[in-house]
Scaffold this motif. Structure first.
Motif, mmCIF file in Angstrom:
data_model
loop_
_atom_site.group_PDB
_atom_site.id
_atom_site.type_symbol
_atom_site.label_atom_id
_atom_site.label_comp_id
_atom_site.label_asym_id
_atom_site.label_seq_id
_atom_site.Cartn_x
_atom_site.Cartn_y
_atom_site.Cartn_z
ATOM 1 N N VAL A 21 0.833 -1.208 0.000
ATOM 2 C CA VAL A 21 0.000 0.000 0.000
ATOM 3 C C VAL A 21 0.867 1.257 0.000
ATOM 4 C CG1 VAL A 21 -1.584 1.360 1.419
ATOM 5 C CG2 VAL A 21 -2.034 -1.050 1.023
ATOM 6 N N ILE A 22 1.955 1.246 0.761
ATOM 7 C CA ILE A 22 2.843 2.412 0.792
ATOM 8 C C ILE A 22 3.446 2.676 -0.591
ATOM 9 C CG2 ILE A 22 5.013 3.308 1.705
ATOM 10 C CD1 ILE A 22 4.377 1.898 4.331
ATOM 11 N N ALA A 25 0.768 3.855 -2.954
ATOM 12 C CA ALA A 25 0.371 5.234 -2.671
ATOM 13 C C ALA A 25 1.366 6.227 -3.272
ATOM 14 C CB ALA A 25 0.252 5.440 -1.166
ATOM 15 N N CYS A 26 2.657 5.898 -3.181
ATOM 16 C CA CYS A 26 3.675 6.768 -3.789
ATOM 17 C C CYS A 26 3.495 6.829 -5.303
ATOM 18 C CB CYS A 26 5.071 6.263 -3.439
ATOM 19 S SG CYS A 26 5.486 6.364 -1.678
ATOM 20 N N TYR A 28 0.757 6.241 -6.879
ATOM 21 C CA TYR A 28 -0.509 6.923 -7.153
ATOM 22 C C TYR A 28 -0.312 8.439 -7.162
ATOM 23 C CZ TYR A 28 -5.247 8.697 -6.489
ATOM 24 O OH TYR A 28 -6.419 9.390 -6.619
ATOM 25 N N SER A 61 -7.705 5.502 -8.641
ATOM 26 C CA SER A 61 -8.161 6.083 -7.376
ATOM 27 C C SER A 61 -9.006 5.084 -6.595
ATOM 28 C CB SER A 61 -8.964 7.356 -7.636
ATOM 29 O OG SER A 61 -8.201 8.314 -8.338
ATOM 30 N N GLN A 64 -6.733 2.348 -5.198
ATOM 31 C CA GLN A 64 -5.967 2.812 -4.039
ATOM 32 C C GLN A 64 -6.847 2.887 -2.802
ATOM 33 O OE1 GLN A 64 -2.630 3.361 -3.955
ATOM 34 N NE2 GLN A 64 -2.871 3.662 -1.740
ATOM 35 N N SER A 68 -6.236 0.550 0.563
ATOM 36 C CA SER A 68 -6.054 1.292 1.814
ATOM 37 C C SER A 68 -7.089 0.846 2.851
ATOM 38 C CB SER A 68 -6.189 2.796 1.554
ATOM 39 O OG SER A 68 -5.201 3.253 0.656
ATOM 40 N N SER A 238 0.863 -2.956 -6.584
ATOM 41 C CA SER A 238 1.540 -1.912 -7.355
ATOM 42 C C SER A 238 1.424 -2.111 -8.860
ATOM 43 C CB SER A 238 3.028 -1.864 -6.983
ATOM 44 O OG SER A 238 3.188 -1.629 -5.591
ATOM 45 N N ARG A 241 -0.725 0.437 -10.740
ATOM 46 C CA ARG A 241 -0.111 1.764 -10.726
ATOM 47 C C ARG A 241 1.023 1.847 -11.752
ATOM 48 N NH1 ARG A 241 -3.202 1.588 -8.531
ATOM 49 N NH2 ARG A 241 -3.223 1.698 -6.291
#
Length: 340
Positions: A21-22, A25-26, A28, A61, A64, A68, A238, A241
């Motif tokens: 997720v980290i 998120a980066c 994203y 979106s 993500q 999350s 990932s 993404r």
């Protein structure tokens, strides 16, 4: 599966999911910046390219948000509830579908590029299309079947379908990248600046397939080696993404690639995703490969008067490394059509 094994699966899954997720998120955040840049710089693009970017960002979106929610549900909400941690939450199952949607859209776009670059090669395009549809179909099937499951232990029985998604995805990405590399490479003209431009296109095309293929292979290896831990989700989170960022990077690089011509003395270079067929130069003796990059090399004409003989001699000077003579107009030009 014993209680100890079940807890081990959950712990390893949540640790891998948290890392995934980290990273996602980066990536994203990067895709959001690239999306903003695209709509700011390419407002004249055709509607279907704009729609592709908008839909990919929307699915990005949603994906993500889903992953999350998954991590928050297990790590925060039910941190001290081991019984609930053994159960599957709906968001981690639904995210597979949106990951599949993103991959399907991006791969379909790249398949269309292969179709146009390869002069509408039916056989190659059909093979790639079958792989893309198979991967998407497996993602949908995985989502539907997994929704019927209730625990992490049950989910491990779907290893085969998970492996199929990753294998087919890696094969299709490699085949698309290899096809784009081949067709772009054979479009080299011998002109320094146009070849530099084609090299840039090759770089973007290969990197598009390379990043997603490596991520899919890493996910597959994780399934094979740590099949009971579901560590592969760190890579799978990932994957979508990487798809979105790769296609956005390719679209956003068009102005910089076009600048390779504008910075030099080669005249006008047009790089367009929606222009696929142009006229052939009159001096062409064979039918060249159709492309959708058009390079026009402007030349200058010098008129030198011979004071002794009183005649007028015409010398055509070319600003490139090669020359072609048009006996009727005295203009040197080359038109290269390269699909993007």
């Amino acid at each position: 599966m014993s209680d100890v094994q079940a807890h081990l699966v959950v712990d390893n899954t949540m640790g891998a999911a948290f890392i995934g997720v980290i990273i996602a998120a980066c990536l994203y955040g990067v895709s959001c910046v690239q999306t903003w840049y695209y709509f700011n710089q390419y407002q004249t693009d055709v509607w279907y390219i704009k729609s592709l970017v908008a839909i990919v960002w929307l699915f990005d979106s949603v994906h993500q948000a889903l992953i999350s929610h998954t991590v928050y549900y297990y790590v925060v909400t039910n941190f001290s509830n081991p019984t609930e941690q053994e159960n599957l939450v709906w968001s981690i199952l639904l995210e597979v579908l949106f990951n599949g949607f993103i991959g399907f859209l991006v791969q379909s776009f790249l398949t269309m590029r292969v179709w146009r670059l390869g002069n509408e090669n039916v056989a190659l395009t059909a093979v790639i299309t079958c792989l893309v549809l198979t991967e998407f179909g497996c993602s949908v099937a995985f989502t539907i079947q997994s929704m019927k499951l209730s625990t992490w232990a049950d989910l491990t029985h779907m290893r085969g379908l998970s492996m199929t998604v990753n294998v087919v995805g890696a094969i299709s990405d490699v085949l698309i990248a290899a096809s784009l590399f081949y067709f772009l490479h054979r479009s080299r003209t011998g002109f320094k600046q146009s070849d530099t431009m084609i090299s840039k296109l090759i770089l973007f095309s290969v990197s598009t397939g390379l990043m997603t293929s490596v991520c899919a292979v890493a996910s597959l290896i994780s399934i094979l080696i740590w099949g009971k831990t579901l560590i592969y989700v760190a890579f799978y989170f990932s994957l979508g993404r990487l798809y979105s960022n790769s296609v956005l990077a390719t679209l956003n690089a068009r102005k910089s690639i076009r600048g390779l011509s504008e910075a030099g003395d080669m005249g006008d270079l047009t790089l367009s995703l929606n222009t696929f067929k142009t006229g052939l130069p009159r001096f062409a003796t064979t039918v060249p490969r159709q492309t959708n990059i058009s390079i026009k090399i402007d030349t200058t004409q010098e008129c030198v008067r011979d004071d002794i003989g009183g005649g007028l001699d015409s010398a055509l000077t070319e600003k490139s490394e090669k020359s072609f003579k048009d006996s009727e107009e005295g203009v040197h030009a080359i038109c290269v059509n390269t699909a993007v």
